[in-house]
Design an enzyme around this catalytic site. Structure first.
Site, PDB file in Angstrom:
ATOM      1  CD  GLU A 280      44.225  32.706  19.787  1.00 31.06           C
ATOM      2  OE1 GLU A 280      44.138  32.458  21.008  1.00 31.06           O
ATOM      3  OE2 GLU A 280      45.138  33.404  19.295  1.00 31.06           O
ATOM      4  CE  LYS A 343      47.318  28.909  23.831  1.00 27.83           C
ATOM      5  NZ  LYS A 343      47.308  30.374  24.015  1.00 27.83           N
ATOM      6  CB  CYS A 395      47.697  31.856  20.927  1.00 30.30           C
ATOM      7  SG  CYS A 395      48.154  33.503  21.540  1.00 30.30           S
TER       8      CYS A 395
END
Length: 541
Positions: A280, A343, A395
């Site tokens: 990430e 995301k 994440c």
């Protein structure tokens, strides 16, 4: 109005109530990393359930709150590396769900006692469903915090956790609470018989043991089954190990570029993989707007292997205001960005600031300066050689069961978690985080690859086994390095699991049962208050 099943205890014994509640919080906490005394989970709630039998209505929720506070303060202590106020506030919030569980369990025992087998079996069912339902509510309410569900404590019990393919991790939580309730009720019957064991059967333990046995046998059968047709995918995991305070330091940009170049070139020289995965936000800026960052990617990807790149992304509104995303991009060997994903589930105070500009003190609770914006949809990435469909969870998105399920329903047969746990490392947070991915694999019967900046970079098969892990000779995962592994990716013709097809129907039904009983307790309490008021008025008249 006092039930004839209530038990009154002297004031001298009140301390034991709070000690029992705190003991349950402690026992729950040690089930998770860094301790991982996993089997303690089967008795962790017994002290709380036992003391609830001797508590009145006003004490019950406080005892539950006490257990919850101890558990959460211990299990997410790593949050103090970012915010002490957030650690305390989040622990209190999550403890509230344990308090609600205590209200339900205590209310049932005050109403029906513990001397009748039928009522006890009812409490076992109600307690297990209520716990699972409250875990589900916690995972979705106010954007959700699905961290450390009780079932995750059994992540190493592969036969048991196959139950998650039917009801998600919440079904595993329900089973653990069922066994805790069975043991607690057996202890309570012994106490109320003044220490005299009887030869009469104990249906609570029998039913609990039978459900556990059936679950384990079912899971063992799944583990023995031959895996369906699959295709190997060679992936290179790149763990850069950049400390959080250096990731956005302008003086460290060249270090980050050099680290990515050296590790990626090392993976290429060790044997050509099918896909290279960076963690990430591996790059220090927006790869689509930064010529230096794109040049790093281009120079490496044109060696012939696609690279999945974690990067920030920026979109511009008409009035010139930027919108920031936490993104993942797939670059093909020509240097073309062929697919991307933004995301969707952002971390409150970690990636966005709620009520920013409206509440003056809110920025003091978070180290971030700007909020990211959420993406709108999942992406199914496609590799051509070999043919492979995968989706990315960035994440903590691997802790959100809904996102993994949606990805698999959309056609993904591999989940890739790109993460940066440097906010909290070194701590138990990265191990707790990794456990979440295990359940996404079991729930949807697909493998997963995790690639961390710091944390745990590993591969997990479709049945929840950790098949490889990036670590040093001492077993430490906080390393800088790469690892090339082969992952068996199931073919797209594979049938979907019940959980993938139907989602959280079990947890939602469980939540309905628990909330309905809470509502019934509220109505009963109001009726009792009205009856007392009418009786007092009659006496006055």
């Amino acid at each position: 109005m006092t039930s004839r099943w209530n038990i009154q205890i002297p004031n001298a014994g009140r301390l034991a109530l709070w000690a029992g509640a705190a003991a349950s919080g402690l026992l729950m906490a040690v089930c998770f990393p860094p301790w991982e005394w996993n089997n303690v989970a089967w008795i962790a709630l017994v002290p709380l359930l036992v003391v609830l039998r001797f508590a009145d209505e006003k004490q019950g929720w406080k005892l539950g709150l006490t257990a919850g506070v101890v558990f959460w303060l211990m299990s997410i202590y790593w949050l103090t590396r970012v915010t002490v106020a957030g650690w305390i506030g989040l622990s209190l919030y999550c403890a509230g769900y344990v308090a609600l569980f205590a209200v339900v369990a205590g209310g049932w025992m005050r109403r029906f006692g513990v001397g009748r087998a039928g009522a006890n079996l009812g409490l076992m069912a109600l307690a297990s469903l209520t716990w699972a339902g409250l875990e589900y509510v916690r995972s979705v309410l106010l954007t959700g915090f699905p961290w450390n569900p009780f079932g995750a404590a059994q992540h190493g019990n592969l036969a048991l956790i196959q139950l998650a393919s039917w009801g998600g991790v919440y079904a595993v939580s329900a089973l653990i609470v069922l066994i805790n309730a069975a043991i607690a009720l057996t202890v309570l019957r012994y106490i109320e018989l003044k220490g005299r064991w009887t030869r009469s059967p104990h249906p609570e333990l029998f039913v609990g043991a039978a459900v556990l046995l059936v679950t384990i046998l079912h899971g063992a059968r799944i583990l023995r089954n031959e895996p369906p047709a699959s295709a190997p995918l060679r992936v290179a995991l790149i763990q850069t190990g950049i400390p959080q305070d250096e990731k956005w330091d302008q003086e460290k940009i060249e270090l980050i570029y050099r680290r990515l170049q050296e590790l990626t070139q090392g993976a290429l020289l060790a044997g050509k993989p099918d896909l290279i995965i960076w963690p990430e936000t591996a790059l220090p800026d927006d790869v689509r707007s930064s010529p230096p960052s794109y040049q790093v990617v281009y120079d490496l990807v044109t060696n012939g292997v696609p690279i999945l790149v974690g990067s920030m992304d920026t979109a511009w509104q008409d009035e010139g205001k930027p919108i920031f995303y936490n993104s993942s991009f797939l670059f093909d060997p020509t240097g073309t960005m062929v697919q991307g994903y933004d995301k969707r589930h952002l971390v409150i105070f970690g990636e966005y600031i709620p009520w920013n500009g409206l509440v003056s003190f809110i920025n003091a609770l978070t180290p971030i300066q700007e909020s990211f914006s959420p993406g709108s949809t999942s992406t199914v990435f496609r590799l051509e050689q070999p043919d492979c469909a995968f989706s990315v969870l960035i994440c903590f998105e691997d802790a959100v069961a809904k996102l993994g399920r949606e990805s698999v329903r959309n056609g993904a047969r591999l989940l890739i978690n790109q993460t940066n746990d440097a906010w909290f490392d070194p701590s138990s947070a990265s191990l707790q985080h990794m456990i979440q991915s295990i359940f996404r694999c079991v729930e949807n019967r697909v493998p997963a690859v995790r690639v961390a900046n710091t944390g745990v970079s590993c591969t997990i098969d479709a049945k929840g086994r950790i098949t490889s892990i990036l670590q040093d000779e001492q077993g430490h995962t906080q390393v800088i390095g790469f690892k090339t592994v082969s992952v068996e990716v199931p073919l797209e013709v594979r049938p979907l699991t019940f959980y993938t097809r139907h989602g959280d129907v079990f947890a939602q039904s469980a939540a309905g049962v628990g909330l309905a009983f809470l509502a019934a307790l509220g109505v009963r309490r109001r009726l009792a208050r009205t009856a007392r008021r009418n009786l007092e008025m009659t006496h006055v008249g």
